[in-house]
Write a protein that holds these residues in place. Sequence first.
Motif, short mmCIF file in Angstrom:
data_model
loop_
_atom_site.label_atom_id
_atom_site.label_comp_id
_atom_site.label_asym_id
_atom_site.label_seq_id
_atom_site.Cartn_x
_atom_site.Cartn_y
_atom_site.Cartn_z
N UNK A 129 0.89 -1.15 -0.04
CA UNK A 129 0.08 0.06 0.00
C UNK A 129 0.75 1.30 0.25
N UNK A 130 2.18 1.06 0.28
CA UNK A 130 2.96 2.31 0.50
C UNK A 130 3.66 2.56 -0.98
N UNK A 131 3.41 1.80 -1.88
CA UNK A 131 3.61 1.76 -3.41
C UNK A 131 2.69 2.14 -4.39
N UNK A 181 10.39 -9.41 -1.12
CA UNK A 181 9.37 -8.31 -0.65
C UNK A 181 9.58 -7.21 -1.58
N UNK A 182 10.76 -6.83 -1.78
CA UNK A 182 11.37 -5.76 -2.79
C UNK A 182 10.74 -6.17 -4.18
N UNK A 183 10.64 -7.30 -4.84
CA UNK A 183 10.21 -7.67 -5.97
C UNK A 183 8.78 -7.36 -6.38
N UNK A 184 7.85 -7.68 -5.05
CA UNK A 184 6.46 -7.52 -5.27
C UNK A 184 6.44 -5.97 -5.47
N UNK A 185 6.95 -5.32 -4.37
CA UNK A 185 6.71 -3.70 -4.61
C UNK A 185 7.09 -3.30 -5.92
N UNK A 186 8.16 -3.77 -6.36
CA UNK A 186 8.88 -3.32 -7.56
C UNK A 186 7.81 -3.36 -8.71
N UNK A 187 7.13 -4.77 -8.98
CA UNK A 187 6.46 -5.01 -10.05
C UNK A 187 5.18 -4.22 -9.63
N UNK A 196 19.17 10.50 12.07
CA UNK A 196 18.97 10.71 10.63
C UNK A 196 18.77 9.27 10.01
N UNK A 197 17.55 9.13 8.98
CA UNK A 197 17.54 7.78 8.37
C UNK A 197 17.37 8.12 6.78
N UNK A 198 17.66 7.30 6.04
CA UNK A 198 17.94 7.57 4.46
C UNK A 198 17.25 6.23 4.22
N UNK A 199 16.05 6.39 3.43
CA UNK A 199 15.55 5.25 2.47
C UNK A 199 15.22 5.33 1.17
N UNK A 200 15.66 4.23 0.30
CA UNK A 200 15.51 4.43 -1.16
C UNK A 200 14.30 3.77 -1.30
N UNK A 201 13.32 4.54 -2.04
CA UNK A 201 12.08 3.89 -2.31
C UNK A 201 11.89 3.91 -3.71
N UNK A 202 10.59 3.45 -4.12
CA UNK A 202 10.34 3.36 -5.66
C UNK A 202 10.94 2.16 -6.32
N UNK A 203 11.47 2.09 -7.44
CA UNK A 203 11.72 1.02 -8.15
C UNK A 203 13.14 0.76 -7.77
N UNK A 204 13.40 -0.50 -7.35
CA UNK A 204 14.73 -0.97 -6.86
C UNK A 204 15.26 -1.93 -7.93
N UNK A 205 14.47 -2.68 -8.48
CA UNK A 205 15.14 -3.83 -9.20
C UNK A 205 16.10 -3.69 -10.15
N UNK A 228 3.53 13.90 10.78
CA UNK A 228 2.71 15.23 10.35
C UNK A 228 1.52 14.90 9.33
N UNK A 229 1.77 14.24 8.33
CA UNK A 229 1.11 13.91 7.34
C UNK A 229 0.53 12.70 7.11
N UNK A 230 1.12 11.75 7.91
CA UNK A 230 1.06 10.27 7.72
C UNK A 230 1.45 9.68 6.26
N UNK A 231 2.50 10.41 5.87
CA UNK A 231 2.82 9.78 4.49
C UNK A 231 3.75 8.48 4.58
N UNK A 232 3.34 7.50 4.01
CA UNK A 232 4.20 6.16 4.38
C UNK A 232 5.08 5.86 3.15
N UNK A 233 6.41 5.50 3.55
CA UNK A 233 7.53 5.13 2.59
C UNK A 233 7.83 3.92 2.84
N UNK A 234 7.95 2.93 1.90
CA UNK A 234 8.35 1.58 2.03
C UNK A 234 9.77 1.49 1.10
N UNK A 235 10.77 1.15 1.46
CA UNK A 235 11.93 0.96 0.83
C UNK A 235 13.29 0.26 1.38
N UNK A 236 14.29 0.72 0.58
CA UNK A 236 15.52 0.11 1.16
C UNK A 236 16.36 0.99 2.09
#
Length: 1235
Positions: free
Chosen positions: A177-179, A425-431, A1159-1168, A1198-1206
């Motif tokens: 749902x975060x993708x 898990x990354x594959x499903x999100x990437x597709x 500080x946390x860095x997350x790489x989201x979106x297309x990973x494959x 603040x805005x409940x924005x959800x990010x799922x990534x590496x």
Amino acid sequence: MKRPANKKTVFPAHSSSTFPYQQRLFNSLGLNTLTQLPPSPPSVLRARAAVLRLQQKLFPRRQQHRKDATNLPRHPNRQMPGVLSTNQYDDRPRCPCCMALINILPNNVSNRCPNCCFVQLDVNAHGEEEVNELVKEVEQDEADGGMPGETFTDYRPSKLSIGPPHPDPIVETSSLSAVQPPEPTYVPKIKDELEYFKTLSCLQIETVVYASQRHLQHIPNGTRAGFFIGDGAGVGKGRTVAGLIWENWNNGRKKALWISIGSDLKFDARRDLDDMGASCIDVHALNKLPYTKLDSETVGVRDGVIFSTYSSLIASSSKGRSRMQQLVQWCGPGFDGLIIFDECHKAKNLVPEKNMKPTKTGKAVLDIQDQLPEARVIYCSATGASEPRNMAYMVRLGLWGDGTDFRDFNDFLGALDKGGVGALELVAMDMKARGMYLCRTLSYKGAEFEIIEATLDDKMTDVYKKATEVWVDLRKKLKSAIDLLPEKPNTRVLWRLYWATHQRFFRHLCMSAKVPAVVRLVKQAVMEDKCVVIGLQCTGEARTEDAVSKYGSELDDFICGPRELMLKFVEDYFPDDYSFPKKPEVLQVDNGVKRPRRKRHLAGPDVSAKSRVRKVAKLEPPSDAESDEAYEIARDSDYGPEGDESAADSDYEAFQKCEICSTQEENLLQCSFCGKYAHQTCVVPPIRDFILEEWACNLCKDKTVNYPPPGTNKIKLPKSYDTAIESKKQILETIRALDLPNNPLDDIIDQLGGHDIVAEITGRKGMLVRDPSGMGVVYQTRNTKDVTAEMVNMHEKMLFMEGKKLVAIISEAGSAGVSLQADKRVRNQKRRVHITLELPWSADRAIQQFGRTHRSNQISAPEYRLLFSNLGGERRFASSVAKRLESLGALTQGDRRAGPSLSAYNYENDYGKRALENLYKGIMEQDPDFSKQATSALDSVGISMDANHGDDEDSGWYASSKKKKANNDVRRFLNRILGIVPEIQNRLFELFVNNLDLLVQKARIEGSLDRGIVHLKANVIELQGTPKTVYVDQMCGASTVLFTFIFDRGVSWELANTMLKEKQKAEFGSSGDGFYKSNSEFMGKRHVILAFESSASAMYKIVRPTTGESPRDMHLAELTKKYSKVSSLEAAQISWEHEYEVSSKQNGKSCSVGSRLQEVNVLGGVILPLWGKIQTVLSKQVRLIHRRLRIVCVETTSDNRRIVGLLVPNAAVTAVLEGLSTPSVGLTQVIELDD
């Protein structure tokens, strides 16, 4: 920037002569003293001075430690404080002053603590530094990375607003749902019709749009892109497919192929098209059509839908024309219509495991895609990728091959295997992000899952013990009979069959042991005004028919499957003659479908043996070894495939008649003089296993000099033969004397009142029923004069859904696609209780079975009851499925926690292998009596610690290099211990599980445990700056974005005190709840925590002022050892507020351990597409936990924005960005659109 000419930096309280290990580092850099280091710029000096002043104020004792550093006594196991600090449990380098983590730079250049600017550190020092326990605790918490969050979220299309809501609650995994999918650009031609008639829900319309949009694209190898519908069972995939067919029909594409798992589903396809208003589209069942051209005048199929099963797809006529050729010819060149692979999990095993062969179904699915490159392919299944290797046929997704980061499927598979569950898990999100995949499921809200242990009673325990003794005796007699052979043959095939029979025997016995529990649960559910569905896999039909053909159709009692199984093995394969057994047939899979026996043709006398051998060698099985269970049994057995399931059904064209026993068979002895045939076993004495170029029958034997062959002992041969015959006779009598339980299916139906009470929805054609007189049982067919054999299951289903029968028993063969939920449209709306008597061999089949009672339009969700016996060995079956359930949830739903939880039964992993090695080593450390019993028991099932003994087909497996890996073969261990008496079996299993738990706990503490997606939590999470786009996929427009977050993890005194009061007010508190102070000091102070009892016994939740709630609970013993309870709230408040305020001044960038701000860095979106580059950069990181892929979910406060990534470690951000900026061949993809 110019540096001051005459200023040199001297670090406080130390000189170059103080630390010789520093001097070695300076010498390697070409520097004589510390003062020759390059001076620092003024900004660094000012910052360093500010840090030092702050440290003096906050930690006054640290400076005293620094001044006294030169006077510290040398510890034999520790260097001086200036050395980089490590210990045996922690390979991460630290600053010896502030204990901050240090990122070591390559090539041994000088390193400086980023937190306190302490002296240059000697990277090559090998000493150990004691690390404070408080620091280790915090690091363990942070290594866990977060806490599990909610698995599912409510679903509604995010970028489409047409269509009515779905009639039932639909959810999506929180990670998916975060993708966000790509922007929809396709406008359906049937849009107005859909909005007016509302034949599809909004989520079904979403699938039609994205699938049609995807079909406008081509993947880099030139073929048309495909789409994967991964919706769960009961969501309405059939109606969605009908919508796609109707959309393509309106676009002029009037031909479509619909390939599914069963011919009965053709009626569902017709219903779905009618519901869409597409009654004008004809549906043609391929199995009802001749093998001629489909568009010929005689057949007349010009357009419409050809409905085929996977079995039909690989079928061929006696003249050699295949269905595949027929379909390709009908589609024609340039075919751009739909090919729907419904229930596409049937095509799995295209790339099987080692020593296995790919199934013909998998090859056929791949072949038809290759022959029709422009076809619009739809993969449709809730379990289409239960394991990564089962995705091999999904070539149209474009995940591997030209233009990707993976050369071929094996390269793709290897990357996923290395990446663990996080990679899946990354594959499903990437597709989903690239617009090729959607997966929603019915909400499981209200559904209940319960694992019930069915304990063996005393009688069953005694039966089980006697059965193990008989198998031990059989093994001894079998080995003795083999030893009597004049020449020792290759026994590998025989022992492979032996252990497969052994495994199946005890599996059937475990099922029988659970029958009383099933009957009890059924009666209880009926009393509670519920109805019951019982799921199993094996109907026992093969054993029943063998017994009926042997004993007749009227029997004294129901057939005992385990007994008949064991009798068949001994009768057919015990070497009672010297013609060693022919290659054994595979044990029939009891999937309820009986294969028709093919007509055997007698060979004429002119057919030579060599020609017969050549003819048989060319034969291929007429059908796939299509039972998935056959594949799973072969894969899970000790020695791989047991053979070709279809071999027994091959259409042999040459058979001879034995002149002695008058039976027909191939490859008989033929007299060189008179031409008569005879079995090698029928002649007296029997002929052993060698090739006779010439042989003479009894009438002609005086004319030959080659019988018996030279070297045969004529006196001992009959005596040895009698010994083998006597052994076989004894073991058969022993087996028949066993008081074994009846076939579970027949036994359950009989105990519940017979077929008038229980609806049977299986694939078997006949059944045993209790004689009306009460004396014995009678075999009869399931169909009656009013109900045909093809409609018997539909009739039984109707009786159940109308409430005329409140109990239904289903098997996979009979229940494919069947809906048994508490449907609002039927009379029987009682809540379903789904009891799993026999867990399927694979996770995808388990999910399919669960989906029979949980579907759309139901009035109540079902209750699931999974039954296991209390035998340790039966966990083996649960283990096999649990392993695949976890990967199934990860791969097809983007979150491995999405499937029913059986993770406690997953033993087939690296930790299981190590635990098994420890078990074998530790058996001798147990008490002497048990050690002796365990060693003897393991030896009785072919697992030996002795290098001179061991497995039957290759002695000394434990010590030999070839067999060393058997030390950690968990599958074999769990298979074999089924044949050990329950007491020793359970204790061995308990030792194994205890070892496994310790290893998993150790991995969790060290931060090396793969936990899949974790939710990073903090009181305040804010997005810092603007996310940076680092890659854009040219095919679908999806991007890869780097997000930077600032976490405030601190817990104020007011919040902590409120948490404690609410706990006490709810009356769930304990005497141990409260504030604690550490017993040891760190950095000149004792730290404070809040602890309160968790749901687990003697376990406590820990809350710290700087890092908040710990993701792991602490045991009471550990808590009282490290901490003391604070009696004064005022004292606790002072310490708590002090730590809370001080921690807010740390920036959390370089020294993040224990800091409040992070500080946390997350790489989201297309990973494959960037997989290789990211993996290369992460593999160079210093800390082990930074080297593996860690998938996290972050939600801003603040805005409940959800990010799922590496998760990208702070130390690796620069390297990752630099790596991604490097151009790579094959990553640029070009969009190709149709006009």
